[in-house]
Design a protein around this motif. Sequence first.
Motif, PDB file in Angstrom:
ATOM      1  N   GLU A  33      10.349 -13.249  -6.129  1.00 46.22           N
ATOM      2  CA  GLU A  33       9.645 -13.734  -7.314  1.00 46.22           C
ATOM      3  C   GLU A  33       8.163 -14.004  -7.054  1.00 46.22           C
ATOM      4  O   GLU A  33       7.404 -14.239  -7.992  1.00 46.22           O
ATOM      5  N   SER A  34       7.761 -13.972  -5.800  1.00 47.13           N
ATOM      6  CA  SER A  34       6.357 -14.213  -5.477  1.00 47.13           C
ATOM      7  C   SER A  34       5.522 -12.970  -5.773  1.00 47.13           C
ATOM      8  O   SER A  34       6.040 -11.877  -6.007  1.00 47.13           O
ATOM      9  N   VAL A  35       4.210 -13.156  -5.745  1.00 48.49           N
ATOM     10  CA  VAL A  35       3.261 -12.051  -5.864  1.00 48.49           C
ATOM     11  C   VAL A  35       2.386 -12.073  -4.620  1.00 48.49           C
ATOM     12  O   VAL A  35       1.722 -13.076  -4.350  1.00 48.49           O
ATOM     13  N   VAL A  36       2.402 -10.987  -3.863  1.00 46.23           N
ATOM     14  CA  VAL A  36       1.589 -10.895  -2.651  1.00 46.23           C
ATOM     15  C   VAL A  36       0.636  -9.715  -2.817  1.00 46.23           C
ATOM     16  O   VAL A  36       1.073  -8.565  -2.925  1.00 46.23           O
ATOM     17  N   TYR A  37      -0.652 -10.028  -2.828  1.00 45.33           N
ATOM     18  CA  TYR A  37      -1.664  -8.988  -2.999  1.00 45.33           C
ATOM     19  C   TYR A  37      -2.079  -8.434  -1.647  1.00 45.33           C
ATOM     20  O   TYR A  37      -2.509  -9.178  -0.758  1.00 45.33           O
ATOM     21  N   LEU A  38      -1.936  -7.131  -1.496  1.00 48.85           N
ATOM     22  CA  LEU A  38      -2.443  -6.400  -0.347  1.00 48.85           C
ATOM     23  C   LEU A  38      -3.850  -5.956  -0.711  1.00 48.85           C
ATOM     24  O   LEU A  38      -4.035  -5.064  -1.533  1.00 48.85           O
ATOM     25  N   ALA A  39      -4.835  -6.587  -0.107  1.00 50.37           N
ATOM     26  CA  ALA A  39      -6.232  -6.289  -0.439  1.00 50.37           C
ATOM     27  C   ALA A  39      -6.837  -5.384   0.624  1.00 50.37           C
ATOM     28  O   ALA A  39      -6.669  -5.613   1.821  1.00 50.37           O
ATOM     29  N   ALA A  40      -7.524  -4.364   0.179  1.00 48.17           N
ATOM     30  CA  ALA A  40      -8.193  -3.434   1.084  1.00 48.17           C
ATOM     31  C   ALA A  40      -9.423  -2.890   0.376  1.00 48.17           C
ATOM     32  O   ALA A  40      -9.462  -2.797  -0.854  1.00 48.17           O
ATOM     33  N   ARG A  41     -10.421  -2.503   1.158  1.00 50.71           N
ATOM     34  CA  ARG A  41     -11.640  -1.981   0.536  1.00 50.71           C
ATOM     35  C   ARG A  41     -11.456  -0.552   0.047  1.00 50.71           C
ATOM     36  O   ARG A  41     -12.084  -0.141  -0.924  1.00 50.71           O
ATOM     37  N   ASP A  42     -10.594   0.224   0.721  1.00 49.88           N
ATOM     38  CA  ASP A  42     -10.359   1.623   0.353  1.00 49.88           C
ATOM     39  C   ASP A  42      -9.100   1.708  -0.504  1.00 49.88           C
ATOM     40  O   ASP A  42      -8.003   1.375  -0.052  1.00 49.88           O
ATOM     41  N   THR A  43      -9.257   2.152  -1.728  1.00 47.70           N
ATOM     42  CA  THR A  43      -8.133   2.177  -2.668  1.00 47.70           C
ATOM     43  C   THR A  43      -7.012   3.093  -2.205  1.00 47.70           C
ATOM     44  O   THR A  43      -5.825   2.725  -2.259  1.00 47.70           O
ATOM     45  N   ASP A  44      -7.347   4.283  -1.739  1.00 46.81           N
ATOM     46  CA  ASP A  44      -6.306   5.218  -1.308  1.00 46.81           C
ATOM     47  C   ASP A  44      -5.493   4.654  -0.149  1.00 46.81           C
ATOM     48  O   ASP A  44      -4.260   4.727  -0.142  1.00 46.81           O
ATOM     49  N   ARG A  45      -6.174   4.079   0.828  1.00 51.04           N
ATOM     50  CA  ARG A  45      -5.457   3.515   1.975  1.00 51.04           C
ATOM     51  C   ARG A  45      -4.641   2.293   1.569  1.00 51.04           C
ATOM     52  O   ARG A  45      -3.531   2.082   2.062  1.00 51.04           O
ATOM     53  N   GLY A  46      -5.201   1.488   0.694  1.00 50.08           N
ATOM     54  CA  GLY A  46      -4.474   0.314   0.237  1.00 50.08           C
ATOM     55  C   GLY A  46      -3.214   0.682  -0.533  1.00 50.08           C
ATOM     56  O   GLY A  46      -2.144   0.098  -0.318  1.00 50.08           O
ATOM     57  N   GLU A  47      -3.335   1.651  -1.397  1.00 51.84           N
ATOM     58  CA  GLU A  47      -2.162   2.074  -2.173  1.00 51.84           C
ATOM     59  C   GLU A  47      -1.128   2.751  -1.277  1.00 51.84           C
ATOM     60  O   GLU A  47       0.082   2.592  -1.488  1.00 51.84           O
ATOM     61  N   ALA A  48      -1.582   3.481  -0.264  1.00 56.00           N
ATOM     62  CA  ALA A  48      -0.642   4.093   0.686  1.00 56.00           C
ATOM     63  C   ALA A  48       0.104   3.026   1.469  1.00 56.00           C
ATOM     64  O   ALA A  48       1.310   3.165   1.746  1.00 56.00           O
ATOM     65  N   ALA A  49      -0.594   1.938   1.830  1.00 56.24           N
ATOM     66  CA  ALA A  49       0.057   0.843   2.542  1.00 56.24           C
ATOM     67  C   ALA A  49       1.094   0.161   1.651  1.00 56.24           C
ATOM     68  O   ALA A  49       2.186  -0.194   2.113  1.00 56.24           O
ATOM     69  N   CYS A  50       0.768  -0.009   0.380  1.00 55.07           N
ATOM     70  CA  CYS A  50       1.741  -0.584  -0.560  1.00 55.07           C
ATOM     71  C   CYS A  50       2.970   0.315  -0.672  1.00 55.07           C
ATOM     72  O   CYS A  50       4.107  -0.173  -0.700  1.00 55.07           O
ATOM     73  N   ALA A  51       2.741   1.631  -0.731  1.00 55.49           N
ATOM     74  CA  ALA A  51       3.855   2.574  -0.827  1.00 55.49           C
ATOM     75  C   ALA A  51       4.743   2.493   0.416  1.00 55.49           C
ATOM     76  O   ALA A  51       5.977   2.588   0.331  1.00 55.49           O
ATOM     77  N   GLN A  64      -8.185  -4.057  -4.949  1.00 57.27           N
ATOM     78  CA  GLN A  64      -9.344  -3.585  -4.192  1.00 57.27           C
ATOM     79  C   GLN A  64     -10.253  -4.767  -3.888  1.00 57.27           C
ATOM     80  O   GLN A  64     -10.604  -5.560  -4.780  1.00 57.27           O
ATOM     81  N   LEU A  65     -10.638  -4.897  -2.615  1.00 58.72           N
ATOM     82  CA  LEU A  65     -11.513  -5.992  -2.215  1.00 58.72           C
ATOM     83  C   LEU A  65     -12.249  -5.592  -0.943  1.00 58.72           C
ATOM     84  O   LEU A  65     -11.619  -5.322   0.081  1.00 58.72           O
ATOM     85  N   ASP A  66     -13.552  -5.539  -1.024  1.00 61.82           N
ATOM     86  CA  ASP A  66     -14.416  -5.223   0.112  1.00 61.82           C
ATOM     87  C   ASP A  66     -15.204  -6.485   0.435  1.00 61.82           C
ATOM     88  O   ASP A  66     -16.068  -6.901  -0.346  1.00 61.82           O
TER      89      ASP A  66
END
Length: 282
Positions: A33-51, A64-66
Amino acid sequence: MQDTTRKIALVTGANQGLGLALVRGLRRALGEESVVYLAARDTDRGEAACALLQGEGLAPDFIQLDVTDAASVAAAANKIRARHGGIDIVIQNAAARITRDTPQADQVVGFVDTNNHGTLRVIEAFVPLLRDNARFIVVASSFGSLRNLDPRLHSKFDAPGLTLHDVEAAMDEFARATRAGTAQQDGWPDWINVPSKIGQVASVRVLARANEAEFRRRGILVNAACPGLVNTEASRPWFADMSKAATPDEAAQDLVWLATLPAGTREPSGLLVRHRKLHPWT
């Protein structure tokens, strides 16, 4: 509107290594039920990590966060404010690497901008969003101790009335001295990672002291954390023997513990924690 029914967490620099392991650990510790944000400066790499984590049955949210871009940090904070009204856990893990094949004098400005000024940007954007019993952690290291610094420089990081911007000014002074080739004669260590970590821990100490009454009243804990030697791409070039290094998931356990200390916990606060124990400042 406050999203008070769920824990909201954020990890910066989270698309690989320790950051990715921290997101994994928080997702498991906080529950579905929690929300954990995976923040990364590079959108493609961040979304790949989420996947990747989704393939493990976990469900982080990408943002996205730089940390080198104040507008990017502010935009991420504003999104979380709009969606949830506040945040419960922030782990500032984003950090620049030092490479062996480039003189440190050529790396120091970007290194300080990411690790130190980036930490300040995250502090300024996210501390106002901290909810009661929130946990704010800066990933630093045991190098972040005044015992690793020439006594002539101690007052730049530990003095009455010191502010966050005073610490940043000291880091800029260090960067200028390194660029000019005068750092050693001024008392600065040869390895740029040492002053940077001292600056990060000093910022945590200043932040906790400046807000001591409010943080204590509201149950907020702000600390720096040393994960120890971790077997990552950033560490491997600097250590000949990595046989005793922790995996990112192993190292993340102590930081997740610190980030999830239960409501009512009073300590540690404004300190550097390594393997669940306090690491001395002086």
